[in-house]
Design a protein around this motif. Structure first.
Motif, PDB file in Angstrom:
ATOM      1  N   ASP A  66      32.595  37.974  29.575  1.00 47.76           N
ATOM      2  CA  ASP A  66      31.863  38.482  30.733  1.00 47.76           C
ATOM      3  C   ASP A  66      32.829  39.149  31.707  1.00 47.76           C
ATOM      4  O   ASP A  66      34.019  38.826  31.737  1.00 47.76           O
ATOM      5  N   THR A  67      32.310  40.072  32.490  1.00 49.93           N
ATOM      6  CA  THR A  67      33.027  40.665  33.613  1.00 49.93           C
ATOM      7  C   THR A  67      32.108  40.549  34.816  1.00 49.93           C
ATOM      8  O   THR A  67      30.953  40.949  34.753  1.00 49.93           O
ATOM      9  N   ARG A  68      32.639  39.990  35.889  1.00 45.64           N
ATOM     10  CA  ARG A  68      31.840  39.814  37.099  1.00 45.64           C
ATOM     11  C   ARG A  68      32.556  40.419  38.292  1.00 45.64           C
ATOM     12  O   ARG A  68      33.761  40.274  38.434  1.00 45.64           O
ATOM     13  N   PHE A  69      31.783  41.063  39.143  1.00 50.25           N
ATOM     14  CA  PHE A  69      32.341  41.595  40.381  1.00 50.25           C
ATOM     15  C   PHE A  69      32.372  40.477  41.416  1.00 50.25           C
ATOM     16  O   PHE A  69      31.360  39.828  41.673  1.00 50.25           O
ATOM     17  N   ASN A  70      33.550  40.228  41.984  1.00 48.07           N
ATOM     18  CA  ASN A  70      33.697  39.242  43.042  1.00 48.07           C
ATOM     19  C   ASN A  70      33.757  40.011  44.358  1.00 48.07           C
ATOM     20  O   ASN A  70      34.721  40.738  44.614  1.00 48.07           O
TER      21      ASN A  70
END
Length: 124
Positions: A66-70
């Protein structure tokens, strides 16, 4: 101490599970390694001054999932995992900026790990 020795924004863990305790800090070669103990497992937070390509420090057998924007960091966090013997899973989070590389890894429940990652932020 990290702010004094590294010329990068310092990544801070805003959320730390109650039974995750600080173990050690080492700083050398423009790299800080913070170790925590969490239920008998080592959790590592690595903060490296300079772009990742200049260090050859990270080789992984983990699978990116997964890639998540923080929003607190203003950047993407790449999440990976590694299935270990005994049904344990080691999770990791990678953050790369123009000036630094950050890496958090350890064995814990995925929801707990995600909660830590969601609340990470930089201090200057």
């Amino acid at each position: 101490k990290m702010q004094d020795e590294l010329d990068i924004p310092i990544l801070k863990l805003k959320y730390v599970p109650a039974n995750m305790v600080f173990d050690s800090l080492s700083i050398e070669n423009n790299r800080a390694i913070i170790k925590f103990n969490f239920n008998g497992y080592v959790i590592r937070l690595v903060e490296v001054e300079g772009p990742l390509e200049s260090f050859n420090t990270h080789v992984s057998d983990r699978e990116e999932y997964d890639t998540r924007f923080n929003r607190l960091l203003g950047t993407d966090v790449i999440l990976s995992k590694n299935d270990l013997d005994g049904g344990k899973i080691e999770y990791s989070a990678d953050i790369e900026t123009d000036t630094a590389y950050y890496y958090l890894s350890g064995i814990m429940d995925e929801d707990e790990f995600n909660r830590i990652v969601e609340q990470m932020h930089f201090i200057n």
